[in-house]
Write an enzyme that holds these catalytic residues in place. Structure first.
Site, short mmCIF file in Angstrom:
data_model
loop_
_atom_site.label_atom_id
_atom_site.label_comp_id
_atom_site.label_asym_id
_atom_site.label_seq_id
_atom_site.Cartn_x
_atom_site.Cartn_y
_atom_site.Cartn_z
N LYS A 87 57.86 67.78 83.75
CA LYS A 87 59.20 68.19 84.34
C LYS A 87 59.98 69.09 85.70
CE LYS A 87 60.90 68.87 80.05
NZ LYS A 87 62.29 68.75 80.01
N ARG A 88 60.39 69.67 86.03
CA ARG A 88 60.68 70.40 87.48
C ARG A 88 59.72 72.11 86.23
NH1 ARG A 88 62.17 70.33 92.99
NH2 ARG A 88 61.62 72.77 92.89
N THR A 128 66.88 64.69 81.65
CA THR A 128 66.79 62.92 81.40
C THR A 128 65.42 62.03 81.38
OG1 THR A 128 66.72 63.54 84.12
CG2 THR A 128 69.08 62.08 82.76
N HIS A 181 76.55 69.47 87.14
CA HIS A 181 74.63 69.73 86.92
C HIS A 181 74.20 70.91 86.02
CE1 HIS A 181 73.89 64.83 88.11
NE2 HIS A 181 75.16 65.82 89.21
N LYS A 229 63.57 76.03 81.15
CA LYS A 229 62.54 75.00 81.06
C LYS A 229 61.01 75.10 79.74
CE LYS A 229 64.16 72.02 84.58
NZ LYS A 229 65.20 70.97 84.22
N LYS A 287 64.43 58.96 78.95
CA LYS A 287 62.78 58.24 79.35
C LYS A 287 61.56 58.03 77.72
CE LYS A 287 63.72 59.39 83.57
NZ LYS A 287 63.64 60.74 84.82
#
Ligand code: 26Q
Length: 852
Positions: A566-567, A674, A376, A572, A678
């Site tokens: 998100k985290r 992911t 991952h 990111k 969504k």
């Protein structure tokens, strides 16, 4: 040999012939009343609200248990092959609403509760989230279980029953504060404790060689400090198909409750010390979505999970077939969710050899044809490594087996590439540094028959980068399985308005065959349909705004909801988002607001408690939000909101109301993502880089319905050598102004003691954000935030322009939902099954009177 059901032994077999429990509103209402008033002994006072939920959960649970038994019997009697999903994390969220949806109980339950003046939706929100995971990886495991049950695949999830899940996040003066998540405090109606299946787990001690009397040397692992693993089972219902699969979570328990000698000697604390130490193993989830290298308790957790799970599987095997393992590999697969359960490899070898007397070659054949590994991550620093010394002292027998695997493997490498010692050093499981370490990913690859990445780009980069040597050796092992999300929770459940419009338009088949959403595409040209689509988005936004209003935030439903949840992680690039927010603010201040589109920017996510930079990013977001939201010049043009304690249940409210989905990681860093799926499913449009599954999202929806920006993964690599953020800033006036606002301390002005409006801003403490400023300006910034600023801002301009034309935007939104079919975990799991597991679908036995 099949065990006789306990019911039969006790002459109670007739019990199983009882008629099925009613699922009509009368039966549900009477069970509910019985649970609430008698089993729980409550009367309905305000302080007893929690029990209203609990009684409902028990009412539903009975219906789950019937189907659970029918599923188990079907699996046991068919002797079908099974998969065992091994994962340190399952981010289940709430169970009640999901069970009600999947069992098709929603209408009857709502009617039953109405008789008592209760609302189903209100009771569902009384349930705490099961937050037994950090983020994507843990939620993926939960979505997988839902799809396996829906596809009627015999897959059992194995995990840990953490006493404390992911911490609760609150914000104090802009800073993240962590609070323990005591999710089991009020009891968990969804679990069934099964002490009859407990297992014994060894730690410490040493190994010794003993002659077994017939001239064979046997290895014994002795002088160990053992801990018990007690399983708690959670039912996982499929979508309206009678199947209920199992998630088995292990809790650590001391073997001797306390040392009687010490207790009698009056040393009570010492007497319970052992109990505490043992039970610490499953006390808390590590709140880190990258690494926690070298923490012994984490290693204990990992071994505890795999040893308990494997012993469970082997005991069941021996119970049913005796100590004959010739068909074991045919009937069992183990899927490793990242390297966290990699000790399953040496542990399976150990159990087969040391407990069941198989030879190395036999044990290896079984292990290497049953274990499969999912990777991952692409971040080299996130690849798990454990110090050899630590494994040696905690798990001495396991270390011996790892060394033996490595020796045999390196001999194969030497045979294939004679004289290439560099390659042997590169590929060795043992990294021969000053502190020797075990490379868990290499061990996982070597022993697995399948290695998969989680998006097309990710898999390609693994093959060409991190695992290049291995993919050269075993190209056939490597394969891609693009992630997905379950459409039950992430559309049917969380967005009932949209789900109902979709069902009225194209029928209900989409819930289990998401590719049918394609049929919505032609409605994008239907003006009336677009108006209904827009109304639903508005209604969903209202619902989110109701949540915001608790935090004193107001915005209009016609503003563009621009969301990044998100985290919090540098890769990111929440910082890139912040730079854009500051740029918008700067434009407002400058009066550059022709054709302005009002925006509400929402950012949410948790930072690992030890990740200082991530925590500082949260502080910056909050400070920027405070300044902007309080500036009268800004008004409704721009609102910024940091949503505290982001998690599964928060996402269920957020994704139905988002217009714009921020997927802005540095290309080549996000394995898949992911959340992006969504949002797409719920009609948000993505602004994103060519990273992870964004690439496939764009392929499905086509370029004109996606806002692309930024360097590609290849360009990121090439640019690195001559990256000069300071030159980029100097050459971009907008960016210069943004950096000036940051560096002048404009967003530090609410620091207590640092700002005095009378003394002007000289005393503003501009230092607190220096680490952020330094990282942005650093030519070695691995995330290259500045490199993508211009292209991001331009893409955001295109977003605003598109949003101004509401008909166009709605069209794009519909087309996004219509193109999201690929991103159902039903598709993902079918691929796992076709390419890796090869399981047969096994329908559950129907419970009398149950409508399937
Ligand atoms: C490892 C060692 C010690 C302590 C903690 C860990 C640890 C824990 C959790 C390491 C990694 C994680 C979680 C990783 C994760 O969530 N990865 C995400 O997986 C998603 C599902 O495949 C992808 O969509 C995301 O891209 C990926 O970041």
């Amino acid at each position: 040999m099949v065990a006789e059901p306990i019911d039969n032994i006790m002459g109670l077999s007739k019990l199983t012939k009882l008629p099925a429990l009613g699922i009509d509103k009368e039966s549900l209402a009477s069970d509910y009343k019985r649970y609430f008033s008698y089993f729980l002994g409550r009367e309905g006072r305000e302080s007893e609200k929690h029990y209203l939920y609990f009684a409902l959960a028990l009412t539903i649970r009975d219906r789950l248990i019937e189907r659970w038994k029918g599923t188990k019997r079907a699996y046991d009697e068919s002797g079908c092959p099974r998969s065992h999903y091994l994962s340190m994390e399952y981010l289940l969220g709430r169970c009640l609403g999901n069970a009600a949806l999947n069992l098709n109980l929603e209408n009857e339950l709502a009617a039953a509760l109405q008789a008592y003046g209760l609302k189903l939706e209100e009771l569902t929100t009384l349930e705490p989230d099961a937050g037994l995971g950090n983020g994507g990886l843990g939620r993926l495991a939960a979505c997988f279980l839902d799809s396996c049950a829906t596809l009627q695949l015999p897959v059992i999830g194995y995990g840990l029953r953490y006493e404390y899940g992911m911490f609760r996040q609150t914000i104090n003066n802009g800073y993240q504060v962590e609070e323990p998540d005591n999710w089991l405090r009020e009891g968990n109606p969804w679990e069934i404790k099964r002490p009859e299946y407990k297992q014994r787990i060894k730690f410490g001690g040493r190994t010794e060689y003993v002659d077994d009397g017939s001239g064979n040397w046997r290895i014994r692992w002795v002088d160990t400090k053992d801990v018990l693993a007690v399983p708690y089972d959670i039912p996982i219902p499929g979508y309206r198909n009678g199947t209920v699969n199992t998630l088995r979570l292990w809790k650590a328990k001391a073997i001797h409750v306390f040392d009687l000698g010490k207790f009698n000697a009056g040393e009570y604390p010492e007497a319970v010390a052992e109990e505490n130490a043992a039970e610490n193993i499953t006390m808390v989830l590590y709140p880190n979505d990258a690494t926690e290298h070298g923490k012994e308790t984490r290693l204990r957790q990992q071994y505890f999970l795999v040893s308990a799970s494997l012993q469970d599987v082997l005991h069941d095997w021996v119970h049913r077939y005796g100590e004959n393992f010739t068909k074991f590999a045919e009937k069992n697969r183990f899927q490793l969710n990242d390297t966290h359960p990699t000790c399953a490899i040496p542990e399976l070898m150990r159990l087969l050899m040391d407990v069941y007397n198989l030879k190395w070659e036999e044990a290896w054949k079984i292990t290497s044809s049953t274990v499969a590994y999912t990777n991952h991550t692409l971040l080299p620093e996130a690849l798990e490594r454990w110090p050899v010394n630590m494994i040696g002292s905690l798990l001495p027998r396991i270390l011996e087996i790892i060394y033996e695997i490595n020796t045999r493997f390196l001999a194969e490498v030497a045979q294939r590439w004679p004289h290439d010692t560099d390659r042997q050093i590169r590929m060795s499981i043992i990294q021969e540094d000053e502190i020797k370490q075990v490379r868990m990913a290499y061990l996982a690859i070597i022993a697995s028959f399948s290695v998969n990445g989680v998006a097309a780009l990710h898999t390609r980069l693994l093959e060409q980068g991190l695992f290049r040597d291995f993919s050269e050796f075993w190209p056939h092992k490597f394969n891609n399985k693009t992630n997905g999300v379950t459409p039950r929770r992430w559309l049917a459940k969380c967005n009932p308005r949209l789900a109902s419009l979709i069902t009225t338009t194209i029928g209900e088949g989409w819930v289990t065959d998401l590719s049918q959403l394609r049929r919505l595409a032609s409605y994008a040209d239907d003006k009336k349909f677009r108006a209904r689509w827009r109304d639903i988005k508005q209604a969903n936004k209202k619902q989110l705004l109701a949540v915001f209003s608790h935090h004193g935030i107001q915005a209009g439903t016609d503003s563009l909801f621009d969301v990044q949840v998100k985290r919090i992680h540098e890769y990111k690039r929440q910082l890139l988002n912040v730079l854009h927010i500051i740029h918008l603010y700067d434009r407002i201040i400058r009066g550059d607001i022709a054709n302005w589109v009002p925006r509400c920017v929402v950012i949410g996510g948790k930072a690992a408690p030890g990740y200082q930079m991530a925590k500082l990013i949260i502080k910056l977001i909050n400070n920027v939000a405070t300044v902007i939201n309080h500036d009268p010049k800004v008004g409704d043009a721009l609102k910024v909101f940091f949503l505290p304690n982001y998690g599964v249940s928060a996402m269920e409210i957020i994704c139905p109301s988002a217009d714009l989905s921020e997927q802005i990681s540095t290309a080549g860093k996000e394995a898949s993502g992911t959340g992006n799926m969504k949002f797409m499913m719920n009609g948000a449009i993505t602004i994103g880089t060519l990273d992870g599954a964004n690439i496939e999202i764009r392929e499905e929806v086509s370029d004109e319905n996606f806002f692309l920006f930024g360097l590609t993964a290849k360009e990121v690599q090439e640019t690195r050598h001559h990256y000069d953020p300071n030159a980029i800033i100097a050459g971009d006036e907008d960016l210069q102004r943004v950096m000036h606002l940051l560096e002048s301390g404009h967003f530090n002005q609410f620091q207590p003691g640092a700002f005095n409006p009378v003394l002007d801003s000289i005393r503003v403490d501009s230092r607190i954000f220096n680490p952020i400023i330094d990282s942005l300006r650093n030519p070695r910034d691995p995330w290259m935030v500045i490199a993508d600023f211009r292209s991001y801002v331009n893409a955001q301009r295109r977003v605003a322009e598109a949003y101004r034309d509401q008909e166009r935007w709605t069209r794009m939104s519909i087309l996004n939902t219509a193109a999201s079919g690929k991103f159902s975990t039903d598709r993902t799991i079918k691929e796992y099954n076709t390419d890796i597991w090869r399981l047969d679908q096994v329908p559950a036995y129907s419970t009398e009177g149950i409508s399937m």
